[in-house]
Structures are given as C-alpha cells and as structure tokens.
Design a protein around this motif. Structure first.
Motif, PDB file in Angstrom:
ATOM      1  N   LEU A 114       0.821  -1.209   0.000  1.00  0.00           N
ATOM      2  CA  LEU A 114       0.000   0.000   0.000  1.00  0.00           C
ATOM      3  C   LEU A 114       0.854   1.258   0.000  1.00  0.00           C
ATOM      4  CD1 LEU A 114      -2.746  -1.164   2.500  1.00  0.00           C
ATOM      5  CD2 LEU A 114      -3.067  -0.704   0.070  1.00  0.00           C
ATOM      6  N   ALA A 194      -8.983   5.819  -4.901  1.00  0.00           N
ATOM      7  CA  ALA A 194      -7.852   5.814  -3.987  1.00  0.00           C
ATOM      8  C   ALA A 194      -7.421   7.233  -3.689  1.00  0.00           C
ATOM      9  CB  ALA A 194      -6.699   5.027  -4.601  1.00  0.00           C
ATOM     10  N   VAL A 198      -1.206   9.399   1.326  1.00  0.00           N
ATOM     11  CA  VAL A 198      -1.172   8.234   2.192  1.00  0.00           C
ATOM     12  C   VAL A 198      -0.577   8.626   3.530  1.00  0.00           C
ATOM     13  CG1 VAL A 198      -1.030   6.596   0.290  1.00  0.00           C
ATOM     14  CG2 VAL A 198       1.068   7.519   1.267  1.00  0.00           C
ATOM     15  N   SER A 298      -5.990   4.816   5.077  1.00  0.00           N
ATOM     16  CA  SER A 298      -5.482   6.114   4.629  1.00  0.00           C
ATOM     17  C   SER A 298      -5.351   6.193   3.116  1.00  0.00           C
ATOM     18  CB  SER A 298      -4.129   6.404   5.285  1.00  0.00           C
ATOM     19  OG  SER A 298      -3.136   5.536   4.776  1.00  0.00           O
ATOM     20  N   THR A 299      -5.090   5.070   2.450  1.00  0.00           N
ATOM     21  CA  THR A 299      -4.975   5.110   0.995  1.00  0.00           C
ATOM     22  C   THR A 299      -6.329   5.101   0.311  1.00  0.00           C
ATOM     23  OG1 THR A 299      -4.686   2.697   0.995  1.00  0.00           O
ATOM     24  CG2 THR A 299      -2.704   4.041   0.905  1.00  0.00           C
ATOM     25  N   ARG A 300      -7.395   4.759   1.036  1.00  0.00           N
ATOM     26  CA  ARG A 300      -8.739   4.753   0.452  1.00  0.00           C
ATOM     27  C   ARG A 300      -9.537   6.009   0.785  1.00  0.00           C
ATOM     28  NH1 ARG A 300     -10.315   1.556  -3.438  1.00  0.00           N
ATOM     29  NH2 ARG A 300     -12.400   1.288  -2.567  1.00  0.00           N
TER      30      ARG A 300
END
Length: 756
Positions: A114, A194, A198, A298-300
C-alpha cells in the motif's frame, strides 16, 4: 586452501595503495574491521571465504589469483569484493534468501504494497525487502484483493472493499480493533477512488512502536477486567457512527487466546444493532495487522489522514486505564444529502456543476499568465524580456492563450522603430470562482472574475451553536444563492471551482475543521467532503488568513509582487505568509498562528508554560472592553459584538480619547507580534486587512504597527518596513478564498500540491 591468511605485501619507498589491484578498499591495519575479517577468516563456512576474499584483495592479489587460491569462481570473488566496497562488513553478512520462509506475515506485505503501490515491479521490490519470493508477495496481494478493491481476510472476512478504522480498545486482557464498512454498494454509491495522500511510513512506524507496549507481560497483568468496559465502548461507537456497519476484530484475548474454532458471536449494542466479531487473518500478527489496516484506510479515504493516526498514537501512549480511542464521525458525506424540495424541483445553477475547462498545458503558460497579470497590459517582447523565454515561445504561447479566450489583445502601441506592438491582457470574464468565508458571526459568499472584480456578494448571519448538519445546509444554501445571483455573468465553461476560508486549525488533507475558537459545535467537522456532496466541482479549503494573503497577491498585482505578511484582523488575528513566489502553508498547512506569537512576544504564558489566548488578538472583544475600562460609555451594543467594535471606531474618529487609547493598546500588542515576524523572516512589507480593519480604525493600526516594526527590529538600520492597507475589501477572506482557485490554476510553481 591455505590455513592462514597471508600478510599484505610489503614494499619499500612508495607506501602501499589504499585499494587492491581491482579497486577494493583495504581494511585499515589494526582496525576493528580488519580484526573482524580475520576472526571470520579463522572460522568456517561462507563468512570465512568472504573475509579471505577481502583480505587477499586488500593485499594486492587479483581476482584470478584469489579464485585459484580459495578454490572459488572469479564471479564469487568479484561479488564479495564489490559488496565489501559498497557496504563494508554489512555487505558480507548473510542475507535472507528468496523463497517461502516458515511463516509469512501477510499484513506486513500488505502494508508495504500500500505504501508503494504498483505492478509486478513493486511486488518484486517488496519481495527483496522482506526476503520473500515474488510469487509469495503476489499471492498475498491477490488474497487481500489489493488490485480491485481490498478485501480483508479476517475470520469471517470483512464485507466490502470500503473499510475504515473506527477505534481501538485495549485493557490488560484483550484488545479490539474496531473497523467500519459501508452498506452494500448501489448504482448510486460508487466505491471511492484511492486517495492521493497516504499516511506515510513515519506515522506507521510511530504506531508500531506505540503498539509494542500495549500488551503487558503475564507477570504484570492485573486481575481480569470486566467485559462491561468493552461493551460500553462498542455501544458508544455504535451511537457515534449510526450509519456505518461496525466490526470488532480481536487482536488478542488472554482467555480465548485468539483461537478460532468457529466464527465468534456478535456483540449486541442496542435494540436491533449489533457489532460483528472477527478474528485475525491466519497469516497476520496483531501489530502488523493494525498498521496494515491504517495504511489501507489512509490510501482509500482522504479523511483518514496523518492527524487521525497521530491521535491514535497519542491515545496508545497515554497512561492510566484502558485504551479507548474513537475517531470522529466520517459517515456524514457517505450518502447524498437530501435536497430541499425547491432545489430538487429544478436543476442547480449552471455554474454549480461547472468543471475546470481551462487546462494549462505547461509551466511556461503559467509563467506568461503571471507576467501579464502582474503588469496589467504588456507586449510579447516585454514578456520575453521579463521571463527569459524566447520571443518565438512567447508568441506561440500568447497565441494559444488568446485562442482559448484567456488573453485578449489591447490597443496597439506606436513603436519608435519597426511595426506597432500589440500588448495583451487577461480577459477578466474568462474565469470565475466562488469564495465562501465562514466566520463565527457571519457567512459570506462572493463570486469574482479573473481580474478580481466582484460579481456578487451574499451574506448570512451565523448561529455559532447550530448543529453541524444545519450549519452545512446554511453554507450550501448561501453558495447556491450567490451562484444563482451571478448566473447571467458566469459562463459554465469558465467556472473553475469554490474556495472555502475557515478559521484554523484545519486539516487540509481531509478537509476537517479542528475545533476553531468560538465555534465549538463544529469540532472535527469534515466540511470539505460535506460540501463536495452538494457542489460537483473543484473545492479547496484554506485557513482564512492564508486565503486573504492569496487574494492580496492575486488582486494586488505588481504592488504585491514580493514577499509579505498579511495580518488578518477578524474574530482573532491571523497571519498569511507569501514567500518566494508562493503561499507558505507549512507542513500541516496551518502556518500563521499569530496569536501564539503575539502571546510569546508579550510574555503571556499560563502556569503550564502554554501561550495564553491574549485578548488583544480578538479585536471585537478587546477594543470595546479596553475603551469601557478607560471610561467610554457604552450604549446599546452587546459586549464583544461587531456593533460594539464599530461604535468604538466611530468614537475614535470623533476624537474620543478613551476610544483612541484602546485602539492604540490593541494595535501595539499586534505590532509586537508583527515585530517577531519581521525579525524572523526579514521581510519589508506587512499588509493589514480583514473585517475589523475598518475605515475608522485603520489609521491607528497602521501608525502603531509601523512604529513598532521599524523602531525595534535588530536589523532596523538595513531596511524600512512598509505597513500598508489591504487592496481587498472587508470581504477579504471570501475574495481570497475564491482567489485560491485562480492561484492553484494559474500560478507557476515548481513545487505543486494536488489541491483540486
């Protein structure tokens, strides 16, 4: 193979070279490195061969001779000689071989994937880093479905790909990670894209360290805690997040031991409401699972920013009692907000659904636009001279911008020689933006064009105690009102977006207002994403003082084409910094907390050493109070209100001594803070503006601050600091908020940030 390592060759005259014949660095004679190499050489196994390779190479032997003496290939000699040269002893030590180890921590693989998303190249890099085979990493990625939308393989699996981290509970006997998922996706509810931002490895490393001390040793564990604490935590979570399905993933349980005979029973947290229970994936350790879930979240979701997990790290490190951490509500913008009947009956104003049709193709186009903007009107030759671009490049770019309607040609200028020159200027009607300013007392919406001309302005009073939902509805209604009012003047293809100015602090990454002073009801409000539900166009959120600085730079043109600090006199005094051709936002985009600087300059600190909230940095409160203390009789206005402040201003303009003294006292305190800015940044321009920089009070602020920043700085003999009024009106923050859209679109910047 010789039973001892030969001593380095000795020569007379010229000292031996520092490297062997193949360029290998020689270990220093008598150094700890040489001692370690000789110790390895006396032992057996692969390390002995590697050490002998280095020692023989350092003695001047060539690869072929070393290979012959040690009975190895020349490739082996070259490999270990180069590893010694690049990494020293660490390069010779045993490295993990690729292939499937005894156990694979799937969560660690997921975290790495990720943080460095990509195709097979990323998988191979992860495999090399963790000592796994590429096939193993690829299998883990497929198991978690990272390519098409993550599916967390807890037991039972978490439903859906849209997973949030909602809370953590831990006592001496058990720990639970609370996750949230949205309901089944419908045609109207697409999975989120996304996030561009991040969490970062540094925050995950801090989270991992905080988790290490979470589970006490058996000897230190007190008697088993009551399960009622966990039940109360889950009930509180269900009440705070009524629109999200909650899942309790057991990280450890000293009674159950984390065993998984069958799916665990759900927790009942209220009438008709349960929290499903889950166990860890079979191939994941509990600590790495928590960091993997944080990275996934956090990446989504942009809302799941660094701030959220820094809060979690702080909660984990807090002493005293169980860990009970719940995040703020994230569900408000997950489903489309209900529209009022009047709005649902007809389409929204055309500009409300506009998109940025002005697609600048290069940095040089922005450079040309900036030159034109600063000059007002300018010829192509002058642009080339100022920017360093060639005449041919400027002509090509100018023609392209004219064809797209961003520039227009002005009246020709007669030249002393050659053909007349035709200057160009910005076409003000080529682009428009809406600015929204949120103040504790009033909401302001302003539509401006590319020249900074105000097309329309709408205002609405604010109830600071209003519920967040009601407040957002007021902001949306005011924005729609302004767009409808300006509809005839704003073509849809030229509407670039909406800028929102809010009191700080604000989490720019998630668009969350973090408990602004005097607005406690709006604490941790995800304002940006709530507004995006209503306005399908680019939206930027900015601190009000920074927005005002952006507007000052954009509309001030050549008068503000240098570094300056903007002091924003609102409900509180803030500062916006324009440095090196761009807004200075700082690491968290919250630069300019002027009240803190002012408190330190005045020596106002509390018993705990924290800077106090100085009253002088809240003009509508302090000015009437100071004037009343000096004997100015107050009439009807409410204490601390805008009306009371304006009454003092009128009294000062009429010559009242108490009113004048009160304004000078507040201006002097603000000047002490400005002095810190001048000395720290070595700037020579301070701009004053904001709703409480009124016509009646302006001279007092200008005179007192000008005196302080020129009489007291350390380098006062080297510069003269100019203190000037803003070119903006009382709607400085709203105009500045709209200008942030233009700033993000047109300003040439080598360091850019995806803001819209």
């Amino acid at each position: 193979m010789p039973d001892r390592v030969p001593e380095p060759a000795r020569t007379t005259g010229r000292p031996p070279a520092a490297t062997g014949s193949e360029g290998t660095a020689r270990p220093g004679e008598g150094s700890p490195q040489e001692a370690a190499l000789r110790e390895w050489a006396r032992g057996g196994g692969p390390l002995a061969v590697r050490a002998r390779v280095v020692l023989l190479a350092g003695a001047g032997l060539r690869d072929a001779e070393i290979a012959r003496r040690l009975g190895v290939s020349r490739q082996t000699v070259g490999t270990w000689r180069h590893r010694w040269q690049s990494a020293g002893l660490a390069g010779l030590e045993q490295r993990p071989r690729t292939g499937r180890p005894v156990t694979v921590d799937e969560a660690e693989v997921v975290t790495r994937a990720l943080l460095a998303p990509g195709g097979s190249g990323a998988s191979r890099a992860i495999a090399r880093e963790l000592g796994l085979s590429h096939a193993t990493v690829a299998a883990v990625r497929r198991r978690w479905n990272l390519a098409d939308g993550p599916r967390v393989p807890t037991r039972p699996p978490l439903p859906g790909a849209d997973v949030w981290v909602m809370g953590v509970y831990a006592d001496a006997d058990r720990a639970v990670l609370l996750a949230g998922t949205r309901g089944a996706a419908s045609p109207d509810t697409a999975a989120p894209a996304a996030a561009a931002i991040v969490i970062g490895e540094d925050v995950l490393a801090g989270l991992s360290r905080a988790l290490e001390g979470l589970r006490p040793a058996a000897a230190d564990r007190p008697p088993r805690a009551s399960s009622a604490d966990l039940a109360a935590f889950l009930a509180e979570a269900a009440a705070r997040h009524p629109d999200i399905a909650l899942h309790a993933v057991t990280l450890w349980d000293t009674a159950a031991g984390g065993a998984a005979g069958r799916d665990p029973a759900p927790y009942t947290v209220g009438p008709g409401r349960t929290v499903t229970a889950h166990l860890l994936p079979a191939g994941a350790a509990w600590r790495s699972f928590v960091t993997a879930m944080a990275a996934l979240d956090s990446t989504r979701h942009p809302e799941s920013s660094r701030r959220v997990y820094l809060d979690l790290v702080a909660a984990l490190g807090r002493d005293g009692g169980p860990v009970r951490w719940l995040r703020e509500s994230v569900a408000g913008h997950l489903r489309p907000a209900p529209q009022p009947a009047a709005e649902a009956a007809g389409p929204a104003p055309a500009a409300a659904s506009g998109v940025n049709q002005i697609d600048l193709g290069s940095f040089n186009e922005c450079v040309v636009i900036e030159s034109v903007r600063l000059s007002g009107t300018i010829t192509r030759g002058e642009i080339a001279h100022r920017t360093g671009l060639t005449q041919q490049s400027v002509s090509r770019i100018a023609r392209s911008l004219i064809d797209r309607g961003i520039l227009v040609e002005d009246a020709q200028r007669r030249a002393t020689s050659g053909k007349p020159r035709t200057p160009v200027r910005l076409r003000g009607t080529a682009a428009h933006a809406l600015g929204l300013h949120i103040d504790p007392e009033v909401l302001t919406a302003t539509v401006i064009d590319l020249d900074g001309a105000i097309v329309c302005t709408c205002t609405r009073p604010v109830d600071a105690a209003a519920a967040p939902g009601e407040f957002v509805a007021q902001v949306v209604a005011l924005g729609r009102e302004a767009l409808a009012k300006a509809q005839g003047s704003v073509p849809e293809e030229g509407f670039l977006g909406i800028g929102v100015a809010v009191p700080g602090p604000v989490d720019i990454a998630s668009g969350t207002v973090l408990g602004p002073p005097l607005l406690s009801a709006w604490n941790d409000l995800p304002l940006l994403y709530l507004l995006k539900d209503h306005f399908p166009c680019p939206v930027i959120i900015e601190k009000d003082s920074l927005a005002a600085a952006a507007g000052e730079r954009w509309i001030g043109r050549d008068r503000r084409a240098r570094d300056f600090a903007y002091l924003y006199l609102g409900t509180g005094v803030g500062s916006g910094l324009y440095l090196n051709g761009d807004l200075y936002r700082g690491v968290s985009a919250n630069a300019g907390e002027f009240g803190q600087l002012c408190a330190i300059a005045l020596g106002r600190t509390g018993p705990d050493g924290r800077p106090q909230m100085v009253p002088e940095c809240n003009p509508p409160v302090s000015v009437p109070e100071f004037a009343a203390r000096r004997g100015l009789p107050a009439s009807a206005p409410v204490r601390g209100s805008t009306a009371a402040y304006r009454e003092v201003g009128r009294a000062a303009a009429a010559g009242d001594g108490a009113a004048r003294a009160a304004l000078r006292e507040v201006a002097g305190a603000v000047g002490r803070g400005a002095l810190g800015l001048v000395d720290l940044l070595d700037i020579d321009l301070i701009v004053l503006g904001g709703p409480f920089f009124t016509e009646d009070t302006a001279d007092y602020y200008l005179a007192e601050i000008r005196r302080v920043v020129n009489d007291f700085p350390t380098a006062r003999r080297l510069r003269r600091v100019e203190v000037e009024p803003s070119v903006l009106s009382a709607e400085a923050a709203a105009v500045g908020a709209a200008s942030t859209i233009f700033h993000a679109t047109f300003t040439p910047r080598l360091r850019t940030r995806d803001r819209i």
